[in-house]
Design a protein around this motif. Structure first.
Motif, short mmCIF file in Angstrom:
data_model
loop_
_atom_site.label_atom_id
_atom_site.label_comp_id
_atom_site.label_asym_id
_atom_site.label_seq_id
_atom_site.Cartn_x
_atom_site.Cartn_y
_atom_site.Cartn_z
N ALA A 48 -4.40 24.79 -32.55
CA ALA A 48 -5.76 25.32 -32.49
C ALA A 48 -6.50 24.83 -31.26
O ALA A 48 -6.18 23.80 -30.68
CB ALA A 48 -6.53 24.91 -33.74
N ALA A 49 -7.51 25.60 -30.89
CA ALA A 49 -8.54 25.20 -29.93
C ALA A 49 -9.81 25.04 -30.75
O ALA A 49 -10.25 25.99 -31.41
CB ALA A 49 -8.72 26.26 -28.86
N ASP A 50 -10.37 23.84 -30.77
CA ASP A 50 -11.56 23.56 -31.56
C ASP A 50 -12.75 24.39 -31.07
O ASP A 50 -12.79 24.80 -29.91
CB ASP A 50 -11.91 22.08 -31.50
CG ASP A 50 -10.82 21.21 -32.12
OD1 ASP A 50 -10.06 21.70 -32.98
OD2 ASP A 50 -10.74 20.03 -31.73
N ALA A 51 -13.71 24.59 -31.96
CA ALA A 51 -14.91 25.35 -31.61
C ALA A 51 -15.62 24.68 -30.44
O ALA A 51 -15.89 23.47 -30.47
CB ALA A 51 -15.84 25.45 -32.80
N ALA A 52 -15.87 25.45 -29.39
CA ALA A 52 -16.55 24.96 -28.19
C ALA A 52 -17.06 26.16 -27.41
O ALA A 52 -16.48 27.25 -27.50
CB ALA A 52 -15.59 24.14 -27.33
N PRO A 53 -18.13 25.98 -26.63
CA PRO A 53 -18.60 27.09 -25.81
C PRO A 53 -17.64 27.35 -24.65
O PRO A 53 -17.09 26.41 -24.08
CB PRO A 53 -19.97 26.62 -25.31
CG PRO A 53 -19.96 25.14 -25.46
CD PRO A 53 -18.98 24.80 -26.54
N THR A 54 -17.45 28.61 -24.32
CA THR A 54 -16.62 28.95 -23.17
C THR A 54 -17.35 28.52 -21.90
O THR A 54 -18.56 28.68 -21.77
CB THR A 54 -16.32 30.45 -23.11
OG1 THR A 54 -17.55 31.16 -23.08
CG2 THR A 54 -15.48 30.90 -24.30
N ALA A 55 -16.58 27.95 -20.96
CA ALA A 55 -17.18 27.48 -19.71
C ALA A 55 -17.62 28.65 -18.84
O ALA A 55 -18.61 28.56 -18.12
CB ALA A 55 -16.19 26.60 -18.96
N GLU A 56 -16.85 29.72 -18.90
CA GLU A 56 -17.13 30.93 -18.11
C GLU A 56 -16.65 32.13 -18.91
O GLU A 56 -16.03 32.00 -19.96
CB GLU A 56 -16.39 30.87 -16.76
CG GLU A 56 -16.85 29.77 -15.82
CD GLU A 56 -18.27 29.95 -15.30
OE1 GLU A 56 -18.75 31.10 -15.22
OE2 GLU A 56 -18.90 28.93 -14.97
N GLU A 57 -16.91 33.32 -18.39
CA GLU A 57 -16.43 34.56 -19.01
C GLU A 57 -14.91 34.46 -19.19
O GLU A 57 -14.20 34.01 -18.29
CB GLU A 57 -16.79 35.74 -18.11
CG GLU A 57 -16.47 37.07 -18.68
CD GLU A 57 -16.96 38.20 -17.77
OE1 GLU A 57 -17.09 39.31 -18.27
OE2 GLU A 57 -17.21 37.96 -16.57
N THR A 58 -14.42 34.84 -20.37
CA THR A 58 -13.02 34.61 -20.75
C THR A 58 -12.42 35.85 -21.40
O THR A 58 -13.10 36.53 -22.17
CB THR A 58 -12.95 33.44 -21.76
OG1 THR A 58 -13.48 32.26 -21.13
CG2 THR A 58 -11.54 33.16 -22.22
N VAL A 59 -11.15 36.11 -21.11
CA VAL A 59 -10.40 37.18 -21.78
C VAL A 59 -9.10 36.58 -22.31
O VAL A 59 -8.40 35.87 -21.59
CB VAL A 59 -10.09 38.35 -20.83
CG1 VAL A 59 -9.14 39.36 -21.48
CG2 VAL A 59 -11.37 39.04 -20.38
#
Length: 115
Positions: A48-59
């Motif tokens: 898993a990737a824990d809940a966190a804000p994306t640093a930049e626009e992500t796809v």
């Protein structure tokens, strides 16, 4: 033209990820890019990737397996060739709840002025 062979792609450790192996395909230590970087993430079952804000626009584009992406309290299950777009700062998590590994192609914009 700059080619990165999978066997030569440098590994990196994304923050707040566990049970995930990641390779840089383009950008950063794989070579300079102007507006984005691309990586390949292998999520083991339970990874898993824990809940966190994306640093930049992500796809994200799921290439194999299945992962659950949660953003803004909404869950979506991605299956092969499904994709999701996340805006900068959007809080997201990714989890492989299945019994087999999942392969996720990741493209993230670079901050202005970074290459």
């Amino acid at each position: 033209m700059r080619v990165t062979r999978l066997q030569q792609a440098p590994p990196y450790q994304p923050p707040s990820h566990h049970g995930v192996g990641a390779l840089r395909l383009q950008g950063h230590e794989a070579g300079p890019t102007a507006r984005f970087w691309t990586g390949l993430s292998y999520y083991l079952p339970g990874g898993a990737a824990d809940a966190a804000p994306t640093a930049e626009e992500t796809v994200y584009v799921l290439l194999d397996g299945e992962v659950v992406v949660t953003a803004d309290g909404h869950e979506e299950t991605l299956r092969p060739y499904d994709s999701v777009h996340l805006t900068k700062g959007q809080v997201r998590s990714v989890e492989n709840r299945s019994k087999r590994p999942a392969t996720l192609l990741v493209t993230i914009a670079l901050p202005h002025g970074e290459d």
